[in-house]
Every structure is written in C-alpha cells, then in structure tokens.
Design a protein around this motif. Structure first.
Motif, PDB file in Angstrom:
ATOM      1  N   THR A   3       0.688  -1.343   0.080  1.00 44.33           N
ATOM      2  CA  THR A   3      -0.141   0.199  -0.107  1.00 44.33           C
ATOM      3  C   THR A   3       0.826   1.331   0.101  1.00 44.33           C
ATOM      4  O   THR A   3       0.502   2.333  -0.710  1.00 44.33           O
ATOM      5  N   HIS A  32      -2.446  -2.922   3.075  1.00 44.26           N
ATOM      6  CA  HIS A  32      -1.464  -3.588   3.899  1.00 44.26           C
ATOM      7  C   HIS A  32      -1.032  -2.571   5.097  1.00 44.26           C
ATOM      8  O   HIS A  32      -0.841  -1.609   5.058  1.00 44.26           O
ATOM      9  N   VAL A  33      -1.002  -3.216   6.308  1.00 46.16           N
ATOM     10  CA  VAL A  33      -0.933  -2.512   7.530  1.00 46.16           C
ATOM     11  C   VAL A  33       0.087  -3.136   8.364  1.00 46.16           C
ATOM     12  O   VAL A  33      -0.023  -4.211   8.598  1.00 46.16           O
ATOM     13  N   THR A  34       1.083  -2.486   8.749  1.00 44.85           N
ATOM     14  CA  THR A  34       2.130  -2.851   9.590  1.00 44.85           C
ATOM     15  C   THR A  34       1.915  -2.373  11.096  1.00 44.85           C
ATOM     16  O   THR A  34       1.814  -1.376  11.501  1.00 44.85           O
ATOM     17  N   THR A  35       2.024  -3.462  12.260  1.00 46.67           N
ATOM     18  CA  THR A  35       1.837  -3.050  13.356  1.00 46.67           C
ATOM     19  C   THR A  35       3.364  -3.106  13.873  1.00 46.67           C
ATOM     20  O   THR A  35       4.059  -4.075  13.682  1.00 46.67           O
ATOM     21  N   ALA A  83      -7.829  -6.547   4.753  1.00 44.38           N
ATOM     22  CA  ALA A  83      -6.571  -6.256   5.107  1.00 44.38           C
ATOM     23  C   ALA A  83      -5.434  -7.062   5.165  1.00 44.38           C
ATOM     24  O   ALA A  83      -5.775  -8.172   5.503  1.00 44.38           O
TER      25      ALA A  83
END
Length: 239
Positions: free
Chosen positions: A2, A22-25, A37
């Motif tokens: 993303t 796309h999500v990064t923790t 997601a």
C-alpha cells in the motif's frame, strides 16, 4: 504494498488494483487481522514511518525493504531505480541503511543483490528493463540519460548510450507512439544523431521481452562496428 502504491513506486501488474490494505503493526502487538487487510508485524526500530496527507506510512527506504519478500530481483531493481531516480523519494545511502537494518531476516540477500544494480540515472521502468536485459546478456553497462555533445555542441539526451561506439538506445513506450509532440521530438532526435554519426536503436517492450535475443544481437553488432570504423549513415536509425 500500500505504501509503495501511495509513493508511486512501479509495481508488477499482478499487484495492480488490489483492494487489500497492507497495515504494519510496530511493537509487541499481533499483526492486524481484519477482512480486506493484510497484516504485518515489525519490531521497534526496524521500520521508520513518515506521513502523507496526515496518513502514517513506512518511509520510502523501508518500503523498498518490505518489498524484498514480494518482488523478484529485477522488480526490486526497478523499484530502487525509481526511488533514487525519477521519483527522488530516497537516496542510495538511505536504501543501503534500511537494508542493513534487515540483516538476518527473510529477503535480505535479494535486497543486497538488488542494491548492487540500482542506478540513479534511470528515468522509467522501461529504461531499467532495457539496461538489465543488455547487462544480463553480457554487454557492458550503458551510460544512462547520456548527453551527446559533438564539437562542443549539445545534440541530444538519450536514454542509454555507448559513447565509444556512438550507439544510442531509446526505450519507447506507447506514449511515444500516441502523443504527437513526443513522436515529432523522437524523429528530430534521431535525425540530429544521424547527422553526427550516431546510431539510434529504438527499443520497445517486445525487444526486452520475446524479441530479446534479436535485440541484443543487433546492439552487439552495432557496438562491434562502431568501435572499428565510422557508421554507415544510411542506416543510422534502426527499428
């Protein structure tokens, strides 16, 4: 992925139009698991963030690193060329530092190999693919966006060049065919190069794809000829 799309990094067609975010923790929490997601995890200090229109996203250099597990080697080189070249979102040193932070993790070997071939002079994915195609077949690495100057007079700037043999290569996307102004400019450039005894090779997607062997043979022949004697000006522009 993303962040790459937001930054304008050229991505393979298989990723175009993907609706998934796309999500990064970062930290100890688990990766996000939400429909629509793709969750990722990163340790503190492993990923640096910036903001685009108030939205946090990974820095260009760390985005390049994250792509190491998703792209092929040549696709990574194209992404790196874009970041340090025509996009200007990162320097080569910033990419190198981000890769060093990836040490010991999946994809780092491919990232190191990609860095060896990332060049700041490229101005399009097509130019990068053309350069890689030539080098992969054993030809010397061409100069990128080379200014042809003869007798102190600027003649043209060409995508790729072998000055010692007076051979220029222009990668032509569909824009060169469909935009009248670009088309006329290309014709003028070719004639100007012919006048000073340079050969111009026009490369298309087919030349760096299914017609690669013929394309490389043609360039090789021109290099051999140009290094030995003046060109035949009647064949200065080859298709």
């Amino acid at each position: 992925m993303t962040a790459a799309a937001i930054l304008g990094i050229p991505l393979p067609r298989r990723f175009e139009g993907s609706p998934r975010l796309h999500v990064t923790t970062i930290g100890v929490d688990q990766a996000l698991r939400v429909r629509g997601a793709v969750g990722h995890r990163a340790q503190h200090g492993a990923v640096r963030s910036t903001h685009s229109r108030g939205v946090p996203l990974s820095t260009p250099a760390d985005t390049f690193v994250a792509l190491g597990t998703m792209l092929t080697l040549d696709e990574l080189i194209i992404a790196g060329d874009a970041l340090v070249g025509w996009l200007g979102w990162a320097t080569f040193d910033e990419l190198a530092r981000a890769v060093r932070r990836r040490r010991g993790r999946r994809g780092v070997v491919k990232l190191r190999l990609a860095l060896e071939e990332v060049r700041a002079g490229s101005r399009s994915p097509g130019e990068t693919r053309t350069r890689l195609a030539l080098v992969r077949r054993g030809l010397p690495e061409p100069d990128l966006n080379h200014d042809v100057i003869v007798g102190g007079r600027w003649i043209a700037c060409v995508d790729l060049a072998y000055p010692e043999a007076r051979v220029a290569i222009e990668y032509e996307s569909d824009l060169h065919r469909t935009d009248p102004a670009t088309f006329r400019k290309d014709l003028t450039r070719g004639e100007n190069l012919k006048d000073v005894d340079w050969w111009l090779v026009r490369a298309t997607a087919d030349d760096v794809g299914r017609g690669l062997e013929r394309f490389v043979q043609r360039v090789t022949r021109l290099l051999d000829t140009g290094r030995r004697r003046p060109h035949d000006r009647r064949m200065a522009t080859l298709r």
